[in-house]
Structures are given as structure tokens and as C-alpha cells.
Scaffold this active site. Structure first.
Site, PDB file in Angstrom:
ATOM      1  N   ASP A 140       0.879  -1.164   0.000  1.00 13.97           N
ATOM      2  CA  ASP A 140       0.000   0.000   0.000  1.00 13.97           C
ATOM      3  C   ASP A 140       0.923   1.223   0.000  1.00 13.97           C
ATOM      4  O   ASP A 140       1.555   1.518   1.012  1.00 13.97           O
ATOM      5  CB  ASP A 140      -0.895  -0.006   1.244  1.00 13.97           C
ATOM      6  CG  ASP A 140      -1.817   1.199   1.312  1.00 13.97           C
ATOM      7  OD1 ASP A 140      -2.247   1.683   0.256  1.00 13.97           O
ATOM      8  OD2 ASP A 140      -2.101   1.649   2.436  1.00 13.97           O
TER       9      ASP A 140
ATOM     10  N   GLU B 298      -0.934  -1.341  -4.837  1.00 11.81           N
ATOM     11  CA  GLU B 298      -2.204  -0.655  -5.058  1.00 11.81           C
ATOM     12  C   GLU B 298      -2.042   0.408  -6.133  1.00 11.81           C
ATOM     13  O   GLU B 298      -1.133   1.224  -6.093  1.00 11.81           O
ATOM     14  CB  GLU B 298      -2.701  -0.004  -3.767  1.00 11.81           C
ATOM     15  CG  GLU B 298      -4.050   0.665  -3.932  1.00 11.81           C
ATOM     16  CD  GLU B 298      -4.611   1.240  -2.648  1.00 11.81           C
ATOM     17  OE1 GLU B 298      -5.484   2.109  -2.748  1.00 11.81           O
ATOM     18  OE2 GLU B 298      -4.175   0.836  -1.557  1.00 11.81           O
TER      19      GLU B 298
ATOM     20  N   ASP C  55      -2.713   0.563   6.926  1.00  8.16           N
ATOM     21  CA  ASP C  55      -1.787   0.494   5.798  1.00  8.16           C
ATOM     22  C   ASP C  55      -1.308  -0.937   5.568  1.00  8.16           C
ATOM     23  O   ASP C  55      -1.260  -1.408   4.430  1.00  8.16           O
ATOM     24  CB  ASP C  55      -0.585   1.422   6.032  1.00  8.16           C
ATOM     25  CG  ASP C  55      -1.008   2.862   6.235  1.00  8.16           C
ATOM     26  OD1 ASP C  55      -1.646   3.418   5.323  1.00  8.16           O
ATOM     27  OD2 ASP C  55      -0.700   3.422   7.301  1.00  8.16           O
TER      28      ASP C  55
END
Length: 160
Positions: free
Chosen positions: A7, A68, A141
Site C-alpha cells: 500500500d 495498489e 496500511d
């Protein structure tokens, strides 16, 4: 197969290493957050992320990195910062010859919960359930990073 989910962010970069066992089971090897010091210049934050990503890649030898893909339509400053972190991730993958795959958060939510707009708590529970964990993955996260790795497995990408 070993999947490193990420992330991206310049202040906080979440990561999670998921291992897909030969008989179809999944396990979480590690998860966490790389936090950069606020007083560091951007170039030094990016260097810190790069060096620590290389450490993770060398330690866990992932077959693929799943990062991501960010979609922003309002905050350009945030989009640029996250884009810079993504660049470092792509560089770390390229320099270690590790394959890379990308999903949006909406895709991961849809795959793990059946609803693309699921909130953080629902996603935490989904990650916990898929992996059979006793507790949720700490830090949003890190949980988001693990969700990226799980999305890859659940979409059957690891079988291709």
C-alpha cells in the site's frame, strides 16, 4: 508462491507478505509499515523506502509484488506523493527482477468482500477471515497491503 502486497505512501508504506501453499492454503509471513520521518526531505524519504523495500524483497524473495494502483480525483498533492512512492516500488521491483501486478482498492474490496465500497473494518475482518488469523492485521496500511496480496490470489492470478 510468495506475494508481497504494498500500500504505497511516502509517509507510511504498508506491506504484507502472503505465502500460498501448494495445497491451496494461505499464510501471512509478515506485515507492517515503513514510516518515514517527517523532518526528512522527500528524496531521503524515497531513499529510505527504496532501501527498506530491497531488504524485504531480499529477505522474503517474493515471486510477485502486488501494489495498489491509486485513483485520485480531488487531491493532486496526495496523488503526486503517492505516485513518487509507487515509482520507488516499481524501481525496487525492476532492480530485483521481481514481477509486478496492480489493483485498485475498489478491486480488492470487491474481491474480498463482494462490495467495492467496503469500509476499513469490513476489510480488516475479510483479511482476518481469509487468512484464518486470530486478530485483525494491525495498521490500516498493513491491512491494505495484505488485501492487495490476497486479491491477487483470489483472482486466480497466481495460477496463470
Amino acid at each position: 508462491m510468495i506475494i508481497l502486497g504494498i500500500d504505497p505512501g511516502t509517509a507510511r508504506l504498508g506491506y504484507g507478505v502472503v505465502k500460498e501453499k501448494s495445497k491451496g492454503g494461505l499464510s501471512l509471513s509478515t506485515s507492517g509499515v515503513l514510516v518515514t520521518a517527517k523532518e526528512l526531505e522527500l528524496k531521503d524519504r524515497l531513499l529510505y523506502l527504496y532501501e527498506n523495500l530491497l531488504i524485504l524483497i531480499n529477505k522474503y524473495s517474493p515471486d510477485i509484488i502486488v501494489v495498489e494502483r491509486i485513483f485520485f480525483n480531488t487531491n493532486a498533492k496526495t496523488a503526486i506523493a503517492v505516485g513518487q512512492a509507487r515509482g520507488v516500488i516499481l524501481l525496487a521491483a525492476a532492480s530485483t527482477r521481481t514481477r509486478i501486478h496492480e489493483y485498485t482498492a475498489l478491486e480488492a474490496k470487491l474481491v474480498l468482500t463482494g462490495y467495492g465500497r467496503s469500509d476499513k473494518k469490513v476489510m480488516q475482518e475479510a483479511v482476518k477471515d481469509v487468512l484464518g488469523l486470530d486478530a485483525i492485521v494491525k495498521s490500516d496500511d498493513a491491512n491494505d497491503a495484505v488485501a492487495m496480496a490476497l486479491c491477487y490470489v483470489k483472482k486466480g492470478e497466481s495460477k496463470k
